[in-house]
Design a protein around this motif. Structure first.
Motif, short mmCIF file in Angstrom:
data_model
loop_
_atom_site.label_atom_id
_atom_site.label_comp_id
_atom_site.label_asym_id
_atom_site.label_seq_id
_atom_site.Cartn_x
_atom_site.Cartn_y
_atom_site.Cartn_z
N LEU A 117 0.83 -1.20 0.00
CA LEU A 117 0.00 0.00 0.00
C LEU A 117 0.87 1.26 0.00
N GLN A 118 1.91 1.28 0.85
CA GLN A 118 2.76 2.46 0.92
C GLN A 118 3.54 2.66 -0.37
N GLU A 119 3.96 1.57 -0.98
CA GLU A 119 4.69 1.64 -2.25
C GLU A 119 3.83 2.29 -3.33
N GLU A 120 2.55 1.94 -3.37
CA GLU A 120 1.65 2.48 -4.38
C GLU A 120 1.08 3.85 -4.00
N LEU A 121 1.19 4.18 -2.70
CA LEU A 121 0.61 5.43 -2.20
C LEU A 121 1.68 6.22 -1.45
N PRO A 122 2.75 6.62 -2.13
CA PRO A 122 3.91 7.22 -1.44
C PRO A 122 3.59 8.56 -0.77
N ARG A 123 2.52 9.23 -1.18
CA ARG A 123 2.21 10.55 -0.62
C ARG A 123 1.09 10.49 0.41
N MET A 124 0.67 9.28 0.76
CA MET A 124 -0.40 9.11 1.74
C MET A 124 0.14 8.40 2.98
N GLN A 125 -0.50 8.64 4.11
CA GLN A 125 -0.12 7.94 5.33
C GLN A 125 -0.81 6.58 5.37
N VAL A 126 0.00 5.53 5.46
CA VAL A 126 -0.50 4.16 5.50
C VAL A 126 -0.19 3.59 6.88
N VAL A 127 -1.18 2.98 7.49
CA VAL A 127 -1.06 2.45 8.85
C VAL A 127 -1.31 0.95 8.84
N ALA A 128 -0.44 0.21 9.49
CA ALA A 128 -0.64 -1.23 9.63
C ALA A 128 -1.67 -1.51 10.71
N GLY A 129 -2.50 -2.50 10.45
CA GLY A 129 -3.49 -2.94 11.43
C GLY A 129 -3.56 -4.45 11.46
N MET A 130 -4.16 -5.00 12.50
CA MET A 130 -4.30 -6.45 12.63
C MET A 130 -5.65 -6.76 13.24
N VAL A 131 -6.40 -7.64 12.57
CA VAL A 131 -7.70 -8.09 13.07
C VAL A 131 -7.52 -9.53 13.56
N PRO A 132 -7.65 -9.78 14.87
CA PRO A 132 -7.36 -11.11 15.39
C PRO A 132 -8.51 -12.10 15.28
N PHE A 133 -9.72 -11.59 15.07
CA PHE A 133 -10.87 -12.48 15.15
C PHE A 133 -11.33 -12.99 13.78
N ASN A 134 -12.08 -14.06 13.86
CA ASN A 134 -12.64 -14.70 12.68
C ASN A 134 -14.09 -14.25 12.48
N VAL A 135 -14.48 -14.02 11.24
CA VAL A 135 -15.85 -13.62 10.92
C VAL A 135 -16.40 -14.55 9.85
N VAL A 136 -17.61 -15.03 10.07
CA VAL A 136 -18.28 -15.93 9.12
C VAL A 136 -19.45 -15.19 8.49
N ALA A 137 -19.54 -15.24 7.17
CA ALA A 137 -20.70 -14.69 6.46
C ALA A 137 -21.81 -15.73 6.48
N LEU A 138 -22.94 -15.38 7.08
CA LEU A 138 -24.06 -16.32 7.22
C LEU A 138 -25.14 -16.12 6.17
N GLY A 139 -24.95 -15.15 5.30
CA GLY A 139 -25.96 -14.87 4.28
C GLY A 139 -27.00 -13.88 4.77
N GLU A 140 -27.72 -13.28 3.82
CA GLU A 140 -28.78 -12.33 4.10
C GLU A 140 -28.29 -11.18 4.98
N GLY A 141 -27.07 -10.70 4.70
CA GLY A 141 -26.54 -9.55 5.40
C GLY A 141 -26.09 -9.81 6.82
N ASP A 176 5.30 -2.12 17.36
CA ASP A 176 6.00 -2.97 16.40
C ASP A 176 4.99 -3.83 15.66
N MET A 177 4.44 -3.30 14.59
CA MET A 177 3.39 -4.01 13.88
C MET A 177 3.92 -5.18 13.05
N LYS A 178 5.19 -5.17 12.71
CA LYS A 178 5.77 -6.33 12.02
C LYS A 178 5.75 -7.54 12.94
N ALA A 179 6.11 -7.32 14.20
CA ALA A 179 6.08 -8.42 15.17
C ALA A 179 4.64 -8.87 15.42
#
Length: 334
Positions: A117-141, A176-179
């Motif tokens: 993302l940062q490579e393609e968006l060199p003039r924008m601020q890019v922030v690393a994030g991590m989502v630890p949980f699992n989400v299941v799509a059950l249908g019908e929204g 340390d988002m890499k870790a």
């Protein structure tokens, strides 16, 4: 209520759950997604639930979702939730349509998404994030969170945490988002095993034979990380170095040790299992593939991770869903 305009770029399971929680909490949220999801939410609204009985709903009339990337033009914060293989394409779309002042947050699996993302968006601020949980799509929204944990973002963007936190979805920070990313990846190595097994996560992880396969995958990853001088942080309740030992415990001991630590909803499947069942490309290259690549770069081998990588690739090619393999079949393949 936050006045920032938040755009969820990638309205899949994670994007819909996170965006749904934000919208239900009164944030200004718009979704950029595929026509199928846009039609589904237009017909049924958006309902997000979790394993503790929590529920939030956004009526269809209050959901702003579409397929036109022009929605990015008004974004203050862009939450990138596309699959890793679509990161570069989404980054180029953001570059074309979004203002340079917008903050871009990666909420994706894998190690290299923030860099891309940062490579393609060199003039924008890019922030690393991590989502630890699992989400299941059950249908019908309906989107159901089947595991626990707090979202983590880079401490350099600490002001973002309260903007994205809701009563049902906490966002914390780490320096340390890499870790953090590697800590999450160690846990995500089970995604592929669940995809090969084709059974609910709780059933799979309760089977010591599958845990033995996962323990080998994690052992290989930890060896590669040590050689590279990377120290993954604890993402779940157990430290990374302890995971293989706990996974190898007999079932009765594992239940005693992990029952309070590993909380998985009976409905939960890994995102990779869902991808195989829906005949979609998986993120195997960003998971087992990342371990194999890191090991190779350090002159090491990761034969179990390579075997799992090959088995998932083969299942993708066949396009018949999960191959429903046994642990013994996976063990024999490495």
């Amino acid at each position: 209520m936050s006045g920032k305009n938040i755009v969820v770029a990638g309205a899949g399971s994670i994007g819909c759950f996170v965006g749904g929680q934000l919208a239900a909490a009164g944030r200004n949220v718009r979704f950029l997604g595929r026509r199928r999801i846009a039609d589904e939410l237009a017909a049924h609204g958006l309902t997000v639930t979790d394993r503790d009985g929590g529920k939030a709903r956004v009526e269809a009339s209050h959901i702003a979702i579409g397929t036109d990337p022009a929605v990015l033009a008004a974004a203050d914060v862009i939450l990138v939730a596309v699959k890793s293989g679509a990161t570069r394409e989404m980054a180029r779309t953001i570059a074309q349509f979004a203002p340079e002042a917008a903050l871009v947050v990666s909420l994706q699996n894998g190690i290299d998404n923030t860099m891309i993302l940062q490579e393609e968006l060199p003039r924008m601020q890019v922030v690393a994030g991590m989502v630890p949980f699992n989400v299941v799509a059950l249908g019908e929204g309906r989107f159901h969170r089947g595991t626990d944990g707090d979202i983590v973002v880079d401490a350099r963007a600490a002001a973002l945490a309260p903007e994205l936190s809701t009563p049902a979805m906490k966002v914390t920070t780490h320096p340390d988002m890499k870790a953090v990313a590697w800590g999450k990846l160690l846990l995500n190595l089970n995604n592929a095993l669940n995809a090969l097994a084709g059974v609910p996560l709780r059933e799979e992880i309760a089977d010591r034979r599958w845990r033995l396969v996962l323990a080998v995958c994690i052992d290989e990853a930890l060896a590669a990380l040590r050689a590279a001088g990377i120290r993954p942080v604890k993402v779940a309740a157990l430290p990374p170095a302890v995971l293989p030992r706990v996974l190898r415990l007999p079932n009765f001991l594992f239940r005693l040790v992990a029952a309070r630590q590993v909380k998985i909803d009976p409905k939960a499947l890994s995102s990779m299992c869902n991808d195989l069942e829906q005949r979609r490309p998986t993120e195997i290259d960003q998971l087992q593939g990342a371990v194999v690549a890191l090991a190779s770069a350090r002159g090491l081998h990761a034969p179990m991770n390579q075997a799992v990588l090959d088995l998932v690739k083969n299942a993708e090619t066949k396009g018949a869903g999960s191959p429903r393999l046994s642990p013994a079949e996976v063990m024999r393949s490495h």
